[in-house]
Design a protein around this motif. Structure first.
Motif, PDB file in Angstrom:
ATOM      1  N   PRO A 104       0.835  -1.214   0.000  1.00  0.00           N
ATOM      2  CA  PRO A 104       0.000   0.000   0.000  1.00  0.00           C
ATOM      3  C   PRO A 104       0.862   1.253   0.000  1.00  0.00           C
ATOM      4  O   PRO A 104       1.931   1.300   0.620  1.00  0.00           O
ATOM      5  CB  PRO A 104      -0.789  -0.131   1.302  1.00  0.00           C
ATOM      6  CG  PRO A 104       0.027  -1.013   2.177  1.00  0.00           C
ATOM      7  CD  PRO A 104       0.748  -1.963   1.263  1.00  0.00           C
ATOM      8  N   GLN A 105       0.393   2.279  -0.682  1.00  0.00           N
ATOM      9  CA  GLN A 105       1.113   3.547  -0.778  1.00  0.00           C
ATOM     10  C   GLN A 105       0.612   4.591   0.217  1.00  0.00           C
ATOM     11  O   GLN A 105       1.174   5.673   0.317  1.00  0.00           O
ATOM     12  CB  GLN A 105       0.979   4.108  -2.205  1.00  0.00           C
ATOM     13  CG  GLN A 105       1.478   3.169  -3.292  1.00  0.00           C
ATOM     14  CD  GLN A 105       2.950   2.843  -3.137  1.00  0.00           C
ATOM     15  OE1 GLN A 105       3.776   3.731  -2.892  1.00  0.00           O
ATOM     16  NE2 GLN A 105       3.296   1.560  -3.258  1.00  0.00           N
ATOM     17  N   VAL A 106      -0.429   4.256   0.949  1.00  0.00           N
ATOM     18  CA  VAL A 106      -1.037   5.225   1.854  1.00  0.00           C
ATOM     19  C   VAL A 106      -0.116   5.512   3.036  1.00  0.00           C
ATOM     20  O   VAL A 106       0.603   4.622   3.519  1.00  0.00           O
ATOM     21  CB  VAL A 106      -2.412   4.707   2.345  1.00  0.00           C
ATOM     22  CG1 VAL A 106      -2.252   3.481   3.234  1.00  0.00           C
ATOM     23  CG2 VAL A 106      -3.195   5.793   3.056  1.00  0.00           C
ATOM     24  N   GLU A 107      -0.123   6.754   3.496  1.00  0.00           N
ATOM     25  CA  GLU A 107       0.602   7.174   4.706  1.00  0.00           C
ATOM     26  C   GLU A 107      -0.311   8.088   5.503  1.00  0.00           C
ATOM     27  O   GLU A 107      -0.953   8.974   4.951  1.00  0.00           O
ATOM     28  CB  GLU A 107       1.885   7.926   4.349  1.00  0.00           C
ATOM     29  CG  GLU A 107       3.009   7.064   3.821  1.00  0.00           C
ATOM     30  CD  GLU A 107       3.700   6.258   4.915  1.00  0.00           C
ATOM     31  OE1 GLU A 107       3.503   6.600   6.098  1.00  0.00           O
ATOM     32  OE2 GLU A 107       4.414   5.309   4.579  1.00  0.00           O
ATOM     33  N   TRP A 108      -0.371   7.864   6.810  1.00  0.00           N
ATOM     34  CA  TRP A 108      -1.179   8.730   7.676  1.00  0.00           C
ATOM     35  C   TRP A 108      -0.342   9.956   8.041  1.00  0.00           C
ATOM     36  O   TRP A 108       0.681   9.816   8.715  1.00  0.00           O
ATOM     37  CB  TRP A 108      -1.600   7.984   8.939  1.00  0.00           C
ATOM     38  CG  TRP A 108      -2.725   8.649   9.671  1.00  0.00           C
ATOM     39  CD1 TRP A 108      -2.647   9.761  10.445  1.00  0.00           C
ATOM     40  CD2 TRP A 108      -4.099   8.245   9.672  1.00  0.00           C
ATOM     41  NE1 TRP A 108      -3.874  10.076  10.943  1.00  0.00           N
ATOM     42  CE2 TRP A 108      -4.788   9.165  10.482  1.00  0.00           C
ATOM     43  CE3 TRP A 108      -4.797   7.195   9.074  1.00  0.00           C
ATOM     44  CZ2 TRP A 108      -6.163   9.067  10.711  1.00  0.00           C
ATOM     45  CZ3 TRP A 108      -6.160   7.099   9.307  1.00  0.00           C
ATOM     46  CH2 TRP A 108      -6.829   8.023  10.115  1.00  0.00           C
ATOM     47  N   PRO A 109      -0.731  11.150   7.592  1.00  0.00           N
ATOM     48  CA  PRO A 109       0.078  12.347   7.849  1.00  0.00           C
ATOM     49  C   PRO A 109       0.232  12.603   9.349  1.00  0.00           C
ATOM     50  O   PRO A 109      -0.728  12.467  10.111  1.00  0.00           O
ATOM     51  CB  PRO A 109      -0.723  13.467   7.182  1.00  0.00           C
ATOM     52  CG  PRO A 109      -1.636  12.780   6.209  1.00  0.00           C
ATOM     53  CD  PRO A 109      -1.957  11.455   6.824  1.00  0.00           C
ATOM     54  N   ASP A 110       1.448  12.967   9.757  1.00  0.00           N
ATOM     55  CA  ASP A 110       1.675  13.234  11.183  1.00  0.00           C
ATOM     56  C   ASP A 110       2.203  14.633  11.454  1.00  0.00           C
ATOM     57  O   ASP A 110       2.501  14.979  12.590  1.00  0.00           O
ATOM     58  CB  ASP A 110       2.630  12.197  11.782  1.00  0.00           C
ATOM     59  CG  ASP A 110       3.985  12.184  11.102  1.00  0.00           C
ATOM     60  OD1 ASP A 110       4.199  12.967  10.149  1.00  0.00           O
ATOM     61  OD2 ASP A 110       4.848  11.379  11.520  1.00  0.00           O
ATOM     62  N   ASN A 111       2.298  15.451  10.426  1.00  0.00           N
ATOM     63  CA  ASN A 111       2.801  16.818  10.643  1.00  0.00           C
ATOM     64  C   ASN A 111       2.115  17.789   9.673  1.00  0.00           C
ATOM     65  O   ASN A 111       2.692  18.146   8.647  1.00  0.00           O
ATOM     66  CB  ASN A 111       4.320  16.868  10.473  1.00  0.00           C
ATOM     67  CG  ASN A 111       4.895  18.213  10.897  1.00  0.00           C
ATOM     68  OD1 ASN A 111       4.296  18.927  11.697  1.00  0.00           O
ATOM     69  ND2 ASN A 111       6.033  18.574  10.316  1.00  0.00           N
ATOM     70  N   PRO A 112       0.861  18.187   9.994  1.00  0.00           N
ATOM     71  CA  PRO A 112       0.088  17.828  11.190  1.00  0.00           C
ATOM     72  C   PRO A 112      -0.632  16.493  10.991  1.00  0.00           C
ATOM     73  O   PRO A 112      -0.672  15.944   9.888  1.00  0.00           O
ATOM     74  CB  PRO A 112      -0.911  18.976  11.286  1.00  0.00           C
ATOM     75  CG  PRO A 112      -1.162  19.343   9.854  1.00  0.00           C
ATOM     76  CD  PRO A 112       0.154  19.166   9.150  1.00  0.00           C
TER      77      PRO A 112
END
Length: 243
Positions: A104-112
């Motif tokens: 999967p290419q998805v990433e959960w943004p953390d900044n923000p």
């Protein structure tokens, strides 16, 4: 021919057959078998997608554990559905032929920390599962594979339709709380934690539960009407609660 020789000849004759062809119905065409295997692959791809989202939300830099529980549930359901479909294929005389799963290419943004995009991705994944099931159901009906068509309709279609509505509602909630990031997202995640990863409004989008609620209401109304002759001295009809 002696009895032992006859027995050996019968065993040899049966052993030389491909028993899968005995089990396999004529309605399970090669195209239908490939389509079932294609959906198995899609369930596995969805499983690893949801596993990635769950792992991202569990990171200390994100710490959305309610969302993590939601994606864990989604991943387990994909694995369960994949296992069921694979078992069904084998019991119908088909063969399992796993293929490579795309990362999967998805990433959960953390900044923000921004949940809207990954939730949209999850909605897209669920929509693709439903569309593939509908295509598979249409193919099964076309080839006369009624057992597969019936299984898909009963086991999958209504469930996935409800999941899509739940995720659409979640996107709306996420978009609403993201206008002022911080407290709103925390409260939404807390609701998901409270329900151990289940969508809090899941029952509202379930037609079966709504039917049961209407039946219960009708029953209570009927019980109340049945007490019509039991009026008190003021002319008021006693309710079931009063009794």
């Amino acid at each position: 021919m002696s009895s032992s020789e006859y027995a050996r000849s019968v065993v040899a004759e049966i052993s030389s057959h491909n028993l899968d062809t005995w089990v396999r119905p004529g309605t399970l065409t090669k195209e239908a078998e490939e389509s079932v295997r294609g959906h198995i692959h899609q369930e596995l791809t969805s499983w690893i997608f949801y596993r990635k989202l769950a792992a991202d939300c569990s990171r200390a830099n994100i710490a959305l554990h309610g969302f993590a529980m939601l994606w864990e549930r989604s991943a387990m359901e994909c694995m369960h559905d994949m296992h069921w479909m694979e078992k069904y294929l084998v019991t119908r005389g088909g063969r399992s032929k796993p293929t490579a799963i795309e990362a999967p290419q998805v990433e959960w943004p953390d900044n923000p920390v921004e949940p809207l995009h990954p939730c949209q991705e999850a909605f897209t994944v669920e929509k693709k599962l439903l569309e593939d099931l509908e295509r598979l159901c249409s193919l099964a009906q076309k080839t006369g594979e009624t057992a597969l068509s019936d299984a898909i309709q009963r086991r999958f279609l209504r469930k996935h339709s409800k999941h899509i509505k739940n995720l659409a509602d979640l996107i709306q909630q996420v978009a609403r709380v993201s206008k002022q990031p911080g407290l709103g997202l925390y409260l939404l995640d807390r609701e998901l934690r409270k329900h151990t990863g289940m969508i809090p409004w899941d029952a509202v989008n379930d037609p079966d539960i709504q039917d049961k609620g209407i039946e219960l209401l009708n029953k209570r109304i009927s019980e109340g009407l049945g007490l019509g002759g039991m009026a008190d001295h003021c002319g008021r009809v006693s309710s079931p609660v009063d009794l």
